[in-house]
Every structure is written in structure tokens, then in C-alpha cells.
Design a protein around this motif. Structure first.
Motif, short mmCIF file in Angstrom:
data_model
loop_
_atom_site.label_atom_id
_atom_site.label_comp_id
_atom_site.label_asym_id
_atom_site.label_seq_id
_atom_site.Cartn_x
_atom_site.Cartn_y
_atom_site.Cartn_z
N ASN A 25 9.75 48.37 64.84
CA ASN A 25 11.04 48.45 64.15
C ASN A 25 11.55 47.07 63.75
OD1 ASN A 25 13.40 49.83 63.20
ND2 ASN A 25 14.46 49.08 65.03
N SER A 26 11.45 46.10 64.66
CA SER A 26 11.90 44.74 64.35
C SER A 26 11.18 43.74 65.24
CB SER A 26 13.41 44.60 64.54
OG SER A 26 13.76 44.74 65.90
N VAL A 27 11.07 42.52 64.71
CA VAL A 27 10.49 41.39 65.46
C VAL A 27 11.46 40.23 65.26
CG1 VAL A 27 8.49 39.90 65.79
CG2 VAL A 27 8.17 42.22 64.89
N ILE A 28 12.13 39.86 66.32
CA ILE A 28 13.17 38.83 66.27
C ILE A 28 12.71 37.60 67.03
CG2 ILE A 28 15.58 38.28 66.83
CD1 ILE A 28 15.28 40.57 64.79
N SER A 29 12.77 36.43 66.39
CA SER A 29 12.45 35.17 67.05
C SER A 29 13.63 34.74 67.92
CB SER A 29 12.16 34.09 66.01
OG SER A 29 11.03 34.43 65.24
N GLY A 30 13.31 34.19 69.08
CA GLY A 30 14.38 33.74 69.95
C GLY A 30 13.90 32.94 71.14
N TYR A 31 14.80 32.80 72.09
CA TYR A 31 14.57 31.98 73.28
C TYR A 31 14.84 32.83 74.51
CZ TYR A 31 15.86 28.94 69.40
OH TYR A 31 15.97 28.37 68.16
N SER A 32 13.96 32.75 75.51
CA SER A 32 14.12 33.57 76.72
C SER A 32 14.02 32.76 77.99
CB SER A 32 13.04 34.66 76.76
OG SER A 32 13.44 35.79 76.04
N ASN A 33 14.71 33.30 79.00
CA ASN A 33 14.57 32.94 80.40
C ASN A 33 14.97 31.52 80.75
OD1 ASN A 33 13.59 35.53 80.50
ND2 ASN A 33 11.97 35.03 81.94
N GLY A 34 15.79 30.87 79.94
CA GLY A 34 16.23 29.52 80.27
C GLY A 34 17.55 29.50 81.02
N GLU A 35 18.04 28.29 81.23
CA GLU A 35 19.26 28.09 82.00
C GLU A 35 20.51 27.88 81.14
OE1 GLU A 35 18.94 28.59 85.21
OE2 GLU A 35 16.80 28.83 84.84
N VAL A 36 20.36 27.67 79.85
CA VAL A 36 21.49 27.38 78.98
C VAL A 36 21.84 28.64 78.19
CG1 VAL A 36 22.24 25.98 76.99
CG2 VAL A 36 20.82 24.96 78.79
N SER A 134 16.61 36.86 80.04
CA SER A 134 17.60 36.73 78.98
C SER A 134 16.89 36.55 77.64
CB SER A 134 18.51 35.53 79.23
OG SER A 134 17.74 34.32 79.24
N PHE A 135 17.62 36.84 76.59
CA PHE A 135 17.11 36.62 75.23
C PHE A 135 18.26 36.18 74.36
CE2 PHE A 135 16.40 38.07 70.87
CZ PHE A 135 15.20 37.43 70.59
N TYR A 136 18.04 35.11 73.62
CA TYR A 136 19.00 34.62 72.64
C TYR A 136 18.29 34.52 71.30
CZ TYR A 136 21.60 33.39 76.81
OH TYR A 136 22.26 33.45 78.01
N GLU A 137 18.85 35.16 70.31
CA GLU A 137 18.26 35.16 68.97
C GLU A 137 18.28 33.74 68.40
OE1 GLU A 137 19.19 37.35 64.76
OE2 GLU A 137 19.43 38.53 66.60
N ALA A 138 17.17 33.33 67.81
CA ALA A 138 17.08 32.02 67.18
C ALA A 138 17.90 32.01 65.88
CB ALA A 138 15.62 31.67 66.88
N GLU A 139 18.14 30.83 65.39
CA GLU A 139 18.91 30.65 64.17
C GLU A 139 18.23 31.37 63.00
OE1 GLU A 139 19.44 27.06 66.87
OE2 GLU A 139 17.84 28.42 66.34
N GLU A 140 19.01 31.73 62.01
CA GLU A 140 18.52 32.51 60.87
C GLU A 140 17.32 31.87 60.18
OE1 GLU A 140 17.78 35.42 58.30
OE2 GLU A 140 19.15 35.57 59.99
#
Length: 174
Positions: A25-36, A134-140
Motif C-alpha cells: 500500500n505504501s513505502v515511507i522513508s524514515g528513521y527508527s529506534n533512536g533517542e531523539v 519508534s518511527f519518524y517519517e523523513a522529510e518530503e
């Protein structure tokens, strides 16, 4: 919909392989499992936030299984190298399967064991299977990079050594 969170080096190269499959359905680039919380690309690229560059994949399990998602994933990077991927070195580029539940963990371990037994690689599979935190979506500008910046993406994909490595190990990549 189910989720898979996977790291295999630079997230730019992890989107295109999944875009061609039914059930994704979707593939989103991002950042996972960090402290910030809500990190930026600039922060993550320093290697000091504890994040891994990943893609988070929403998929329909009635169409494509988690095991099939992992089989695609393991053909996109070098699963024997935990120090980064190709030209990108550092903990933020380490490969990882970030599982969301115990069945995902068990499936990942089984897929890794089977891949290791296949002797596709000269070295053992060294991709950690870690709990998702955790997951945070990367910039556009990092989303669908291969579509938005074809020339840059193709130069990076080839120049980093990823293309040659994958062609060397997977005949269908040729």
C-alpha cells in the motif's frame, strides 16, 4: 493492513523494490529506534541519534505475506554487513529487521536462517532482528526519491556499489 519496518542502508534504495508488488500500500522513508524525537536528516546523518534509516511498509497480508516482504527486502542490500551499506558507513545505515510482534520476529529469524543456509553469500547473514520502538517519517524530499530525482538516484545506486553487488548475487536483478 500490516506494517514492516526495515533498514538496509540508505532508504532511497529501499522504496523502488517494493513499489512494483501487489499488496504493498505504501513505502515511507524514515528513521527508527533512536533517542531523539522527530529527528531531521541532518541529525540522523551524524550517527549520534541512535536512529536507523528505514522504510516502513504498509501491506495487505491477504495479498502479500510478511515472509514475502522479507524475501524482497533481503535482495535489496548486503545482509552480511552491519557497519553500513556500500558507500554509506555508520550505525544509521546498518541493516535491521524491526519486528512489530512475536510472529514477525519468528518469521524474520526463519527467513534469515533459510537465506544463510542457501549460501548465496560468502559470509554469514549478520542482519539484526530488533524490536520496533519508534518511527519518524523523513522529510518530503526523501520520499519516493527514485521518482523525483531519477538521475541522482541512478548515479547513487550504481556508484555506491549496490547495483553491482545485487547483480552479482541475484540473477533476477540483472
Amino acid at each position: 493492513m500490516a506494517k514492516a519496518t526495515l533498514g538496509g542502508g540508505c532508504f532511497w534504495c529501499l522504496v523502488k523494490p517494493f513499489d512494483q508488488w501487489d499488496g504493498i500500500n505504501s513505502v515511507i522513508s524514515g528513521y527508527s529506534n533512536g533517542e531523539v524525537e522527530n529527528p531531521t536528516y541532518a541529525q540522523v546523518s551524524t550517527g549520534t541519534t541512535g536512529h536507523i534509516e528505514v522504510v516502513q511498509i504498509d501491506f495487505d497480508e491477504d495479498v502479500i505475506s510478511y515472509e514475502e516482504v522479507l524475501e524482497i527486502f533481503f535482495k535489496t542490500f548486503d545482509p552480511t554487513d552491519t557497519g553500513g551499506q556500500f558507500g554509506d558507513r555508520g550505525s544509521q545505515y546498518m541493516p535491521a529487521v524491526l519486528y512489530h510482534d512475536e510472529p514477525q520476529k519468528e518469521t524474520a529469524e526463519r527467513v534469515i536462517e533459510a537465506l544463510d543456509s542457501s549460501n548465496v553469500f560468502d559470509k554469514p547473514i549478520n542482519t539484526p532482528v530488533l524490536p520496533f520502538k519508534s518511527f519518524y517519517e523523513a522529510e518530503e524530499e526523501h520520499q519516493d526519491f527514485y521518482k523525483k530525482n531519477r538521475g541522482h538516484y541512478n548515479a547513487y545506486y550504481k556508484g555506491s556499489g549496490r547495483k553491482a553487488f545485487l547483480e552479482n548475487h541475484w540473477s533476477e536483478s540483472k
